[in-house]
Design a protein around this motif. Sequence first.
Motif, PDB file in Angstrom:
ATOM      1  N   VAL A  14       0.946  -1.028  -0.042  1.00  0.00           N
ATOM      2  CA  VAL A  14      -0.092   0.128   0.002  1.00  0.00           C
ATOM      3  C   VAL A  14       0.871   1.295   0.101  1.00  0.00           C
ATOM      4  CG1 VAL A  14      -0.211   0.033   2.516  1.00  0.00           C
ATOM      5  CG2 VAL A  14      -1.937   1.213   1.233  1.00  0.00           C
ATOM      6  N   GLU A  15       2.010   1.061   0.709  1.00  0.00           N
ATOM      7  CA  GLU A  15       2.825   2.384   0.663  1.00  0.00           C
ATOM      8  C   GLU A  15       3.293   2.690  -0.821  1.00  0.00           C
ATOM      9  OE1 GLU A  15       4.015  -0.338   4.254  1.00  0.00           O
ATOM     10  OE2 GLU A  15       3.340  -0.423   2.253  1.00  0.00           O
ATOM     11  N   LEU A  16       3.260   1.939  -1.853  1.00  0.00           N
ATOM     12  CA  LEU A  16       3.720   2.318  -2.961  1.00  0.00           C
ATOM     13  C   LEU A  16       2.518   2.889  -4.083  1.00  0.00           C
ATOM     14  CD1 LEU A  16       6.337  -0.546  -4.007  1.00  0.00           C
ATOM     15  CD2 LEU A  16       6.832   1.511  -3.249  1.00  0.00           C
ATOM     16  N   ARG A  17       1.427   2.528  -3.684  1.00  0.00           N
ATOM     17  CA  ARG A  17       0.136   2.756  -4.580  1.00  0.00           C
ATOM     18  C   ARG A  17       0.184   4.220  -5.080  1.00  0.00           C
ATOM     19  NH1 ARG A  17      -2.979  -1.585  -5.392  1.00  0.00           N
ATOM     20  NH2 ARG A  17      -2.781  -3.403  -3.852  1.00  0.00           N
ATOM     21  N   GLY A  18       0.295   5.155  -4.036  1.00  0.00           N
ATOM     22  CA  GLY A  18       0.299   6.546  -4.381  1.00  0.00           C
ATOM     23  C   GLY A  18       1.208   6.934  -5.227  1.00  0.00           C
ATOM     24  N   PRO A  19       2.467   6.861  -5.181  1.00  0.00           N
ATOM     25  CA  PRO A  19       3.595   7.218  -5.901  1.00  0.00           C
ATOM     26  C   PRO A  19       3.589   6.576  -7.057  1.00  0.00           C
ATOM     27  CG  PRO A  19       4.409   6.932  -3.706  1.00  0.00           C
ATOM     28  CD  PRO A  19       2.941   6.221  -3.712  1.00  0.00           C
ATOM     29  N   LEU A  20       3.365   5.184  -7.351  1.00  0.00           N
ATOM     30  CA  LEU A  20       3.343   4.733  -8.713  1.00  0.00           C
ATOM     31  C   LEU A  20       2.203   5.051  -9.571  1.00  0.00           C
ATOM     32  CD1 LEU A  20       4.202   1.083  -7.815  1.00  0.00           C
ATOM     33  CD2 LEU A  20       5.582   2.669  -8.845  1.00  0.00           C
ATOM     34  N   ALA A  21       1.091   5.412  -8.788  1.00  0.00           N
ATOM     35  CA  ALA A  21      -0.206   5.985  -9.668  1.00  0.00           C
ATOM     36  C   ALA A  21      -0.167   7.303  -9.816  1.00  0.00           C
ATOM     37  CB  ALA A  21      -1.331   5.430  -8.799  1.00  0.00           C
ATOM     38  N   SER A  22       0.947   8.414  -9.344  1.00  0.00           N
ATOM     39  CA  SER A  22       0.974   9.593  -9.520  1.00  0.00           C
ATOM     40  C   SER A  22       1.260   9.941 -10.954  1.00  0.00           C
ATOM     41  CB  SER A  22       1.955  10.200  -8.431  1.00  0.00           C
ATOM     42  OG  SER A  22       3.314   9.924  -8.962  1.00  0.00           O
ATOM     43  N   GLU A  83       8.155  15.953  -4.452  1.00  0.00           N
ATOM     44  CA  GLU A  83       6.957  16.530  -4.738  1.00  0.00           C
ATOM     45  C   GLU A  83       5.468  15.718  -4.746  1.00  0.00           C
ATOM     46  OE1 GLU A  83       8.248  17.060  -8.828  1.00  0.00           O
ATOM     47  OE2 GLU A  83      10.122  18.151  -8.288  1.00  0.00           O
ATOM     48  N   PHE A  84       5.535  14.663  -4.680  1.00  0.00           N
ATOM     49  CA  PHE A  84       4.387  13.807  -4.736  1.00  0.00           C
ATOM     50  C   PHE A  84       3.513  14.038  -3.212  1.00  0.00           C
ATOM     51  CE2 PHE A  84       2.427  10.054  -3.004  1.00  0.00           C
ATOM     52  CZ  PHE A  84       1.162   9.941  -3.799  1.00  0.00           C
ATOM     53  N   TYR A  85       4.594  13.956  -2.289  1.00  0.00           N
ATOM     54  CA  TYR A  85       3.774  14.144  -1.004  1.00  0.00           C
ATOM     55  C   TYR A  85       3.573  15.585  -0.638  1.00  0.00           C
ATOM     56  CZ  TYR A  85       4.955   9.396  -0.213  1.00  0.00           C
ATOM     57  OH  TYR A  85       5.236   7.988  -0.194  1.00  0.00           O
ATOM     58  N   ASP A  86       4.282  16.519  -1.405  1.00  0.00           N
ATOM     59  CA  ASP A  86       3.996  18.071  -1.171  1.00  0.00           C
ATOM     60  C   ASP A  86       2.556  18.230  -1.633  1.00  0.00           C
ATOM     61  OD1 ASP A  86       6.118  18.286   0.481  1.00  0.00           O
ATOM     62  OD2 ASP A  86       7.521  19.453  -1.030  1.00  0.00           O
ATOM     63  N   ASP A  87       2.092  17.629  -3.063  1.00  0.00           N
ATOM     64  CA  ASP A  87       0.996  17.888  -3.778  1.00  0.00           C
ATOM     65  C   ASP A  87      -0.073  16.805  -3.624  1.00  0.00           C
ATOM     66  OD1 ASP A  87      -0.682  18.890  -5.648  1.00  0.00           O
ATOM     67  OD2 ASP A  87       0.564  18.485  -7.350  1.00  0.00           O
ATOM     68  N   GLU A  88       0.077  15.977  -4.484  1.00  0.00           N
ATOM     69  CA  GLU A  88      -1.048  14.371  -4.715  1.00  0.00           C
ATOM     70  C   GLU A  88      -1.066  13.721  -3.502  1.00  0.00           C
ATOM     71  OE1 GLU A  88      -1.133  12.446  -8.721  1.00  0.00           O
ATOM     72  OE2 GLU A  88       1.109  13.855  -8.861  1.00  0.00           O
ATOM     73  N   GLY A  89       0.053  13.713  -2.712  1.00  0.00           N
ATOM     74  CA  GLY A  89      -0.166  12.793  -1.709  1.00  0.00           C
ATOM     75  C   GLY A  89      -0.107  13.051  -0.459  1.00  0.00           C
TER      76      GLY A  89
END
Length: 432
Positions: A14-22, A83-89
């Motif tokens: 589950v830890e990878l789902r967000g970044p991989l789908a970004s 960048e992902f955790y600052d925006d989408e994540g």
Amino acid sequence: MTTSSLLSGADGAVELRGPLASRLLEKSPAMKRLLVYLWEHRAEELNEYAIATEALDRRSDFDPRTDAAVRVQVARLRQKLKEFYDDEGTLDPWRLSIPLGSYQLQAEPVTKDGAPPDLAIQDNPPAAAAIPTIAPQPVVAKPPASRYLWFSAAGLAILAMGWLLGSRWERQVQMSTASSSAVVVSPFWANLLKGGRPTQIVFPNPVFFTWVDKNGDTLLVRDPAVNSYHDLERSPSLSGLEAQRGKPILAQDYTVASDTRAVFRLAQYLQPLGTKISPSSSTELSPESADSANLILLGTVGTLAPYQAYLDKLHFRIPEHKQYIEDATPSLKAPVHFETVRESPTRIVAPGIVALLPGHSSDSFVLVLAGYHTNALISYLTSVNGLADLQKARTSHGNPEFFDAVVLSEVNGTTPLRSWVAAFKPLAKETR
């Protein structure tokens, strides 16, 4: 390769789902493969060659000395994750990161206030962060002629980081237990720990002396020759400061971050064996208090001073304040000294000692990892290639139960690249 197949290869983490789908990684399959590779190998000590050939499709003749592809791609991925955790994540329950100077992917749960645990801890840093600037020196640098080191807030950043890592030990080990179950532990370690005895991993606490003046300004000083409050008089520099400023306060609340990371990595690697693995600082655990336990000792000659009795049994020694190793029982045509070699401003080949001795109790052992780059020595002892190299040396000497060896490690900054045995000698079982 699709996102779903990548996730399948990483056990659907589950830890990878967000970044991989970004959308940041949407058009970068190479970056996705690198992320999954680092995830699947997060419990291992990685090097540039392995990442290049196994994750980035580089040829087997890849040379990290002339090709910066791994460093460039890991730096890009590190920035993409931020960048992902600052925006989408921002609402993602987990945060992945790659610390500077490392290739190890880390996963942290986000706290209730939205910050990862590291940031929450650093909101209230230890008192060391308030120390004023006084020409800092690196902790692991060759001691200057005056033999003492002055530290400022910047100079103590490494130490404070070690303190934070140590304080979070139990939580991180609990988090890693599930992921560690997939790690295959080598016969070397399985044989050592087969008796089921508890194992103490002892990491160093350097001794510092603190003076606070009437304005509240703090001076923190270390002399590598002094590893006890009672030995202060051995140091002309510390004695001079005592005469000027009065009695100092002993400060041993810090560890070097690279040592602490190395200890955590080793414990995570050994977790699948089910043996009780406990960390202890050199000031918390005396040699007498661990008579029935296995000991794994990390540090330099100075910080391992409480365990000098073990060091005295070895063929190979690190002279005080030196960054070379000497053979105390030299043989014909064999090197007597093993020097530190600087290949570039950031890359060196540094010697260290790996020694296996019998412990106090029957069937217990003491493993000594001595040198300025303990992280490289643990990388060596937790990698397939490193353990194969060590076993080759043991086999060529009749497969002795106990031994001491000089291991040379090529290190870029704080990142281990490769290690190999340079000298090996059996130790008699009577060294108990």
